[in-house]
Design an enzyme around this catalytic site. Structure first.
Site, mmCIF file in Angstrom:
data_model
loop_
_atom_site.group_PDB
_atom_site.id
_atom_site.type_symbol
_atom_site.label_atom_id
_atom_site.label_comp_id
_atom_site.label_asym_id
_atom_site.label_seq_id
_atom_site.Cartn_x
_atom_site.Cartn_y
_atom_site.Cartn_z
ATOM 1 N N ASP A 67 0.765 -1.232 -0.160
ATOM 2 C CA ASP A 67 -0.173 -0.112 0.018
ATOM 3 C C ASP A 67 0.857 1.279 -0.086
ATOM 4 O O ASP A 67 2.028 1.347 0.167
ATOM 5 C CB ASP A 67 -0.906 -0.169 1.357
ATOM 6 N N ASP A 136 -7.879 -2.864 14.543
ATOM 7 C CA ASP A 136 -9.256 -3.127 14.094
ATOM 8 C C ASP A 136 -9.296 -4.307 13.003
ATOM 9 O O ASP A 136 -10.479 -4.621 12.720
ATOM 10 C CB ASP A 136 -10.001 -2.098 13.525
ATOM 11 N N HIS A 138 -7.653 -4.612 10.110
ATOM 12 C CA HIS A 138 -7.453 -4.301 8.875
ATOM 13 C C HIS A 138 -6.008 -4.900 8.299
ATOM 14 O O HIS A 138 -5.054 -4.995 9.174
ATOM 15 C CB HIS A 138 -7.567 -2.790 8.375
ATOM 16 N N GLU A 143 -9.527 -1.176 5.093
ATOM 17 C CA GLU A 143 -10.272 -0.949 6.344
ATOM 18 C C GLU A 143 -11.459 -1.746 6.416
ATOM 19 O O GLU A 143 -12.068 -2.529 5.622
ATOM 20 C CB GLU A 143 -10.751 0.454 6.239
HETATM 21 C C1 GLP Z 1 -0.885 0.328 8.524
HETATM 22 C C2 GLP Z 1 -0.461 -0.482 7.473
HETATM 23 C C3 GLP Z 1 -0.543 -1.937 7.582
HETATM 24 C C4 GLP Z 1 -0.138 -2.252 9.050
HETATM 25 C C5 GLP Z 1 -0.875 -1.698 9.991
HETATM 26 C C6 GLP Z 1 -0.221 -1.924 11.495
HETATM 27 O O1 GLP Z 1 -2.287 0.607 8.682
HETATM 28 N N1 GLP Z 1 -1.053 -0.118 6.349
HETATM 29 O O2 GLP Z 1 0.056 -2.696 6.651
HETATM 30 O O3 GLP Z 1 -0.265 -3.720 9.350
HETATM 31 O O4 GLP Z 1 -0.386 -0.221 9.883
HETATM 32 O O5 GLP Z 1 0.988 -1.364 11.721
HETATM 33 P P1 GLP Z 1 1.966 -1.879 12.802
HETATM 34 O O6 GLP Z 1 2.523 -2.964 12.818
HETATM 35 O O7 GLP Z 1 2.795 -0.599 13.112
HETATM 36 O O8 GLP Z 1 0.949 -1.990 14.160
#
Ligand code: GLP
Length: 260
Positions: A67, A136, A138, A143
């Protein structure tokens, strides 16, 4: 789904790096799916450490990011492509031209999203997709409420995700509202998916993903429909799982010849 519960982020990183190392032996031009966020960073550090020890080369590896933010200026330090360059790509011998991200600066959104899908297909598809998870449920930037068969497209972030990601910016206001993300259907095309989660804040999302109903309210739950998913957790993120004991005993009884 295979659920692996390990004591620490460094054990998680070693297990996932072992898998990458094994795949590289069989297929030096591996196609890797890379996730941003903080959780996969120890995995990237472990891979870099092994590369520095001369255990493998990434020179033929191709990589696809999940992304990207829309309309962050090219080269912005928080653009996901820049983040992955800093924490991974620039630290080993992967050809930067072989590292692809969705284009968040497109003039034609549909063309840009479909050409990203085509690029992944032309590579032969992702062999190993590393995934994190939002609190949540995702994955990538799909989302809650995302179509379970979605492809690469533009999404609007929830306020919660913007607040979660504000730690990388000066304030929530600076976090872009729009993103371009691989869809759940795109992610599901990967040959093997490894989802990693650490910390108590992920416990509920992990339980919904692994033991809840398959539902767009927990986008990661679609992974229950994939033929080869490994969910690698620390004790805290696994703490809401009802079948924890079963997962632990299954993993400890795993035949030595079988990797994740
Ligand atoms: C963002 C990214 C996801 C990732 C999420 C959690 O939303 N787009 O790919 O999994 O954050 O990130 P973290 O690993 O920092 O908790």
């Amino acid at each position: 789904m295979e659920i692996v519960i390990l004591p620490s982020a460094s054990e998680i990183a070693k297990l996932v790096a072992d898998k990458v190392q094994k795949l590289l032996k069989i297929k030096p031009n591996l196609v890797l799916g890379l996730a941003t966020g903080s959780t996969p960073i120890p995995i990237y550090d472990e891979l870099v450490a092994r590369y520095e020890q001369g255990l493998f080369s990434f020179s033929k590896v191709r990589a696809f990011l999940l992304d990207e933010y829309v309309n962050l200026p090219f080269g912005h330090p928080q653009s996901y492509l820049e983040v992955i360059r800093r924490c991974f790509v620039n630290r080993l011998d992967i050809d930067p031209n072989n590292v692809h991200a969705p284009d968040g600066t497109f003039s034609d959104m549909f063309l840009s999203c479909s050409s990203y899908e085509s690029k992944i297909k032309e590579s032969g598809g992702v062999d190993l997709q590393i995934l994190g998870i939002g609190i949540d449920g995702h994955i990538a930037f799909n989302e809650q409420g995302s179509s379970l068969v979605s492809r690469t497209r533009v999404k609007t972030l929830t306020e919660r995700t913007r607040q979660d990601n504000a730690r990388f910016f000066n304030s929530t206001n600076e976090v872009p509202r729009h993103v371009v993300t691989q869809g759940l259907g795109t992610i599901m095309d990967a040959e093997h998916i490894v989802l990693v989660a650490t910390g108590i804040s992920k416990a509920k999302a992990v339980a919904n993903t692994v033991e809840g109903a398959v539902s767009a309210s927990c986008p990661a739950s679609i992974l229950q429909m994939h033929k080869h998913v490994t969910v690698v957790l620390d004790d805290a993120s696994a703490s809401d799982l009802e079948r924890q004991d079963y997962y632990r005993s299954t993993f400890s009884a795993k035949p030595s010849w079988q990797s994740i």
